[in-house]
Design an enzyme around this catalytic site. Structure first.
Site, PDB file in Angstrom:
ATOM      1  N   ASN A   1       1.550   2.964  -2.583  1.00  0.00           N
ATOM      2  CA  ASN A   1       0.860   3.886  -3.500  1.00  0.00           C
ATOM      3  C   ASN A   1      -0.390   4.472  -2.855  1.00  0.00           C
ATOM      4  O   ASN A   1      -0.731   5.630  -3.088  1.00  0.00           O
ATOM      5  CB  ASN A   1       0.527   3.184  -4.813  1.00  0.00           C
ATOM      6  CG  ASN A   1       1.712   3.194  -5.755  1.00  0.00           C
ATOM      7  OD1 ASN A   1       2.137   4.256  -6.212  1.00  0.00           O
ATOM      8  ND2 ASN A   1       2.280   2.026  -6.025  1.00  0.00           N
TER       9      ASN A   1
ATOM     10  N   GLY B   1       0.782  -1.236   0.000  1.00  0.00           N
ATOM     11  CA  GLY B   1       0.000   0.000   0.000  1.00  0.00           C
ATOM     12  C   GLY B   1       0.808   1.276   0.000  1.00  0.00           C
ATOM     13  O   GLY B   1       0.328   2.313   0.448  1.00  0.00           O
TER      14      GLY B   1
ATOM     15  N   ASN C   1      -5.330   2.676 -12.978  1.00  0.00           N
ATOM     16  CA  ASN C   1      -4.353   1.765 -12.387  1.00  0.00           C
ATOM     17  C   ASN C   1      -2.951   2.352 -12.517  1.00  0.00           C
ATOM     18  O   ASN C   1      -2.667   3.099 -13.456  1.00  0.00           O
ATOM     19  CB  ASN C   1      -4.412   0.430 -13.149  1.00  0.00           C
ATOM     20  CG  ASN C   1      -3.420  -0.590 -12.613  1.00  0.00           C
ATOM     21  OD1 ASN C   1      -3.257  -0.753 -11.405  1.00  0.00           O
ATOM     22  ND2 ASN C   1      -2.735  -1.285 -13.520  1.00  0.00           N
TER      23      ASN C   1
ATOM     24  N   HIS D   1       0.933   1.086 -13.005  1.00  0.00           N
ATOM     25  CA  HIS D   1       1.711  -0.095 -13.384  1.00  0.00           C
ATOM     26  C   HIS D   1       3.200   0.270 -13.397  1.00  0.00           C
ATOM     27  O   HIS D   1       3.579   1.315 -13.935  1.00  0.00           O
ATOM     28  CB  HIS D   1       1.279  -0.590 -14.773  1.00  0.00           C
ATOM     29  CG  HIS D   1       2.021  -1.823 -15.182  1.00  0.00           C
ATOM     30  ND1 HIS D   1       1.688  -3.062 -14.693  1.00  0.00           N
ATOM     31  CD2 HIS D   1       3.093  -1.990 -15.984  1.00  0.00           C
ATOM     32  CE1 HIS D   1       2.544  -3.953 -15.192  1.00  0.00           C
ATOM     33  NE2 HIS D   1       3.405  -3.330 -15.976  1.00  0.00           N
TER      34      HIS D   1
ATOM     35  N   GLU E   1       6.328   6.220  -9.463  1.00  0.00           N
ATOM     36  CA  GLU E   1       4.946   5.923  -9.071  1.00  0.00           C
ATOM     37  C   GLU E   1       4.357   6.958  -8.104  1.00  0.00           C
ATOM     38  O   GLU E   1       3.290   7.517  -8.343  1.00  0.00           O
ATOM     39  CB  GLU E   1       4.866   4.537  -8.426  1.00  0.00           C
ATOM     40  CG  GLU E   1       5.306   3.433  -9.366  1.00  0.00           C
ATOM     41  CD  GLU E   1       5.040   2.043  -8.813  1.00  0.00           C
ATOM     42  OE1 GLU E   1       3.992   1.839  -8.184  1.00  0.00           O
ATOM     43  OE2 GLU E   1       5.891   1.161  -9.030  1.00  0.00           O
TER      44      GLU E   1
ATOM     45  N   LYS F   1      -5.067  -8.223  -9.175  1.00  0.00           N
ATOM     46  CA  LYS F   1      -6.046  -9.116  -9.780  1.00  0.00           C
ATOM     47  C   LYS F   1      -6.517  -8.449 -11.064  1.00  0.00           C
ATOM     48  O   LYS F   1      -6.705  -7.230 -11.092  1.00  0.00           O
ATOM     49  CB  LYS F   1      -7.222  -9.216  -8.812  1.00  0.00           C
ATOM     50  CG  LYS F   1      -7.880 -10.583  -8.757  1.00  0.00           C
ATOM     51  CD  LYS F   1      -8.886 -10.568  -7.617  1.00  0.00           C
ATOM     52  CE  LYS F   1     -10.091 -11.340  -8.067  1.00  0.00           C
ATOM     53  NZ  LYS F   1     -10.399 -12.518  -7.426  1.00  0.00           N
TER      54      LYS F   1
ATOM     55  N   ASP G   1      -3.733  -3.984 -18.515  1.00  0.00           N
ATOM     56  CA  ASP G   1      -2.786  -2.882 -18.749  1.00  0.00           C
ATOM     57  C   ASP G   1      -2.935  -2.279 -20.151  1.00  0.00           C
ATOM     58  O   ASP G   1      -1.989  -1.694 -20.681  1.00  0.00           O
ATOM     59  CB  ASP G   1      -1.334  -3.344 -18.526  1.00  0.00           C
ATOM     60  CG  ASP G   1      -1.104  -3.817 -17.097  1.00  0.00           C
ATOM     61  OD1 ASP G   1      -1.702  -3.223 -16.175  1.00  0.00           O
ATOM     62  OD2 ASP G   1      -0.343  -4.786 -16.904  1.00  0.00           O
TER      63      ASP G   1
END
Ligand code: GAR
Length: 409
Positions: free
Chosen positions: A14, A12, A99, A101, A172, A83, A142
């Site tokens: 991010n 966590g 998202n 990545h 990130e 997931k 993605d």
């Protein structure tokens, strides 16, 4: 303020970057209202608790959806969520999903590329540059539209662990909060939780963030006669007029004053109970007392509920009279919030019985900008059935309003 739900699986960091960004103002257009983890041991859950953010463990998509539907976020953010989401989930969620990545998409992404595996693959390939990507989520892992990227040099003695750490710190945690903020700025908060087909007639009462009082009344219609109506201002009140003359048709249920001003109070309803409330209150009666003398409409087989509201200087009330009973709700004014009640829960096929509104009047966000609010509401009512909409923002005796009619006068 938009509502953000964050999906996590692991450490966590991010999520922490988003929480920190909320504290230092980089993320100001949205607020994290729920953290959901598919892993009960995720340290991310502890980070949520430490920051006072509600969290839940939900392992399957069905469980995640049920949490999502309970909190109705405007955006879903995947912060180290391991997931792959199905198309069914994405459609059902009905809000943008983004998202982060840990590579420069389209390299080192897709099925099998997650967490440390991404950095192992980067080192194995010998590329000299990597980074991170924030993107919209669609059914291709993605594969959705890219929102932001930041690159970083791979160093000769990097290990997967050092590379992961450097990508997180330099890429990130830097681009993720900014990207979430930029997406939030573009999203119009929704008035209806899901795209809706046929809500019938509806009332919103509440207050804008600056403390001005706000009301809205809309009508939708499916039949020709129900559609042949327009709103018209009449002094400070609102009236409905027919746009065609039909001798065979009884207009008593569709011609009424939806809004009447009585001193410092404003009465809004979907029928002639406006007059019942007005007359009662003029002679010392109450909103509730007046409505207790009335019931739902006699339009079998739907038996359309009668919905009513009153805005007083100190609070607002709503009511629905339906076959299941007579319900009354009372609210204090909360800046930026309103309540929405409408007659039908959802659409049915032609010939079916329209189900009455269920549950409590729903909380909706109200912005300071009246035009923006009115336009969003008009847009969300959809082109098929919307007939008319009236919105008023007021402070004491002064008001600004906006009126939409589908038909011409
Ligand atoms: C982060 O590097 C994130 O980009 C990555 O997992 C890590 C989670 O760390 N996400 C993916 O690989 C998604 N496919 P965190 O839990 O500390 O944020």
């Amino acid at each position: 303020m938009l509502k953000i739900a964050v999906l996590v699986s692991g450490g966590g960091t991010n999520l922490q970057a988003l929480i920190d960004a909320q504290r230092n103002g980089i993320l100001s257009s949205g607020k994290i209202i729920q953290v959901i983890s598919n892993n009960e041991n995720a340290y991310a859950l502890m980070r949520a608790t430490n920051s006072g953010i509600p969290s839940a463990v939900a392992k399957t998509e069905a469980e995640i959806i049920s949490v999502i539907e309970g909190v109705r976020p405007d955006i879903i953010v995947l912060a180290g969520f391991m997931k792959i989401l199905t198309k069914e989930f994405i459609d059902r969620a009905g809000v943008p999903i983004i998202n982060i990545h840990p590579s420069l998409i389209p390299s080192f992404c897709g099925k099998g590329y997650y967490g440390l595996k991404v950095h192992e693959a980067v080192l194995k390939s010998g590329v000299k540059v990597t980074g991170a990507t924030v993107h919209y989520v669609n059914e291709i892992p993605d594969g959705g539209e890219i929102i932001a990227q930041k690159s970083l040099d791979v160093l000769p003695n990097d290990t997967p662990e050092t590379l992961q750490r450097r990508v997180m710190e330099n890429c990130e945690w830097v681009i993720f909060p900014r990207a979430v903020e930029s997406v939030c700025r573009k999203i119009e908060p929704k008035i209806f939780p899901k795209p809706q087909k046929y809500a019938g007639r509806g009332i919103i009462t509440g207050m804008n963030p600056s403390g001005g009082k706000v009301l809205a009344y809309f009508i939708m219609g499916r039949s020709v006669s129900s559609k042949a109506r327009i709103f018209e201002r009449s002094g400070n009140d609102l009236i409905i007029k027919l746009t065609r003359d039909d001798k065979n048709f009884d207009p008593s249920l569709i011609l009424y004053s939806p809004l009447r001003v009585l001193g410092e109070n404003i009465i809004i309803t979907n029928g002639d109970q406006t007059d019942t409330i007005f007359d009662a209150m003029k002679t010392g009666g109450t909103f509730e007392g007046a409505l207790r003398t009335r019931e739902y409409e006699p339009d079998a087989p739907h038996y359309t509920p009668r919905i009513s509201a009153i805005m007083t200087p100190s609070g607002h009330k709503q009511s629905i009279l339906k076959r299941a009973g007579k319900y009354f709700y009372e609210y204090d004014y909360t800046p930026g919030k309103g309540r929405l009640i409408h007659t039908y829960n959802h659409d049915v096929m032609a010939g079916g019985v329209l189900p009455s509104f269920e549950g409590e009047p729903r909380e909706v966000n109200i912005p300071d900008d009246m035009n923006r609010f009115a336009e969003s509401l008009w847009r969300e009512l959809g082109e098929d059935y919307r007939v008319a909409l009236y919105v008023r923002y007021y402070d004491g005796d002064t008001y600004t309003d906006k009126l939409y009619n589908t038909q011409e006068a």
